[in-house]
Design an enzyme around this catalytic site. Sequence first.
Site, PDB file in Angstrom:
ATOM      1  CE1 TYR A 111      24.794  83.854   6.856  1.00  0.00           C
ATOM      2  CE2 TYR A 111      25.028  86.542   6.869  1.00  0.00           C
ATOM      3  CZ  TYR A 111      24.163  85.497   7.483  1.00  0.00           C
ATOM      4  OH  TYR A 111      22.810  86.182   8.415  1.00  0.00           O
ATOM      5  CD  GLU A 131      22.587  80.547   5.783  1.00  0.00           C
ATOM      6  OE1 GLU A 131      21.502  79.851   4.309  1.00  0.00           O
ATOM      7  OE2 GLU A 131      21.997  82.029   5.623  1.00  0.00           O
ATOM      8  CG  ASP A 143      18.455  68.585  27.645  1.00  0.00           C
ATOM      9  OD1 ASP A 143      19.651  69.376  27.859  1.00  0.00           O
ATOM     10  OD2 ASP A 143      17.680  70.068  27.200  1.00  0.00           O
ATOM     11  CB  THR A 185      23.942  74.294  26.919  1.00  0.00           C
ATOM     12  OG1 THR A 185      24.666  73.642  27.892  1.00  0.00           O
ATOM     13  CG2 THR A 185      22.775  74.293  26.655  1.00  0.00           C
ATOM     14  CE  LYS A 202      22.338  74.544  31.477  1.00  0.00           C
ATOM     15  NZ  LYS A 202      22.185  74.748  29.909  1.00  0.00           N
ATOM     16  NE  ARG A 212      24.961  82.219  27.853  1.00  0.00           N
ATOM     17  CZ  ARG A 212      24.660  82.244  28.386  1.00  0.00           C
ATOM     18  NH1 ARG A 212      23.389  81.008  28.389  1.00  0.00           N
ATOM     19  NH2 ARG A 212      25.576  81.313  30.116  1.00  0.00           N
TER      20      ARG A 212
HETATM   21  N1  DSN Z   1      18.368  78.386  32.162  1.00  0.00           N
HETATM   22  C1  DSN Z   1      18.958  76.836  32.363  1.00  0.00           C
HETATM   23  C2  DSN Z   1      19.421  76.252  34.059  1.00  0.00           C
HETATM   24  O1  DSN Z   1      19.149  77.522  34.756  1.00  0.00           O
HETATM   25  O2  DSN Z   1      19.261  75.098  34.240  1.00  0.00           O
HETATM   26  C3  DSN Z   1      18.352  75.290  31.663  1.00  0.00           C
HETATM   27  O3  DSN Z   1      18.570  75.745  30.198  1.00  0.00           O
END
Ligand code: DSN
Length: 410
Positions: free
Chosen positions: A51, A53, A197, A223, A226, A232
Amino acid sequence: MEALKRADSAINELIDKEFHRLESTINLIASENYCPLPVREAVGSILTNKYAEGYPGRRYYAGCQFVDEIENLARDRCKTLFQAEHANVQPHSGSQANAAVYFAALKPGDTVVAMSLKSGGHLTHGHPINFSGTFYNFINYEVDEQTQEIDYAAIQQIVTEHKPKLIVAGASAYSRSINFAEFRKIADSVGALLMVDMAHIAGLVAAHLHASPVPYADFVTSTTHKTLRGPRGGFILCKKEWAAQIDRAVMPGLQGGPFMNVIAGKAVAYHLAMQPEYVEYQKQIIRNAQALANEFRNLGYDLVSKETDNHLFILDLRSKELTGKEAEETLESIDIYVNRNTIPFDPQSPFVTSGIRLGTPMLTSRHMKEEQMRQIAIWIDQALQNRNDENILKDLKDKVQLFCQQFPFE
Ligand code: DSN
């Protein structure tokens, strides 16, 4: 994973099956990737016990000396990679990162201008069924109906009329480069803040293959899993003057304890993204997307916005008299994964759609090149044209299986 096998054979077997699925299928889901083994080792480590925080040096728990060093490394690497003034690496996901920016910068009811989901935006960019569309007054812009590209003049008009507090740029299903300098100008014309984003294109930005939003945006969210090819999770970059507010919005505003194992995985991913071979990987993602897109054009398919500059594109299937759902299901039956996707001004519902989205980060992680992209396009076309012919589909599935054996992943 011997301990797991002994303790819980059911979960162990399902993980084995998922591994086999990943190995033996062609995955064109634009938002997924094969997370590298060193990153997975960090994520699967004992750091999950802790933990922590708070933030490095000011935690609400004792015993944080090593996780402090890990989070500092993750933050510093992230700042270096993207040349940002401040990084918060605690958001559990891209949605949490977006929520944190809204929480830091807006009051409920404030006006925000962002791209609609149908034009390629994201649920958290103000969709009415999402928290964003519920708590804030989002005005969505569409791409141009003819070119299917972002229409900066039209956005300027919407912004002049509605005077938003925040403008959101960035997309989940948009294949052209985005002009962040133009967005900055539009934001400045009404004194609005700018959030980008960059979740989909983060790897391309890290490799300098897409213009960086960092010099232009007050906030950049992303994120890590990707194109960036990490674990993740999410993160936020911002200007120094927003650092304290962003940190407070993430914790205690939205989240409790950060996932220190995932933060370690992010640190490893940022480190890997600084290696010379990473740029070559990202270049190949784009070359593969363009080769795949070209082959589909040769086969008579329509591409939304005509070209791709990044890792993905959308096929408009209306001229083939197919819905996105039918195409997705047909391709899944031969072990090729794509996802159904709305096209701009889609006449179909979001559940059915008129398009499919295809992306190349995963196949490129398996060292596939342009030649393989051309082959895959041909198989996809054959499957869609013969979707009611079980023999042809079975033959294609066998070919996919054999082909996948040549491209293992780590
Ligand atoms: N779910 C993602 C995508 O497939 O583009 C976006 O968050």
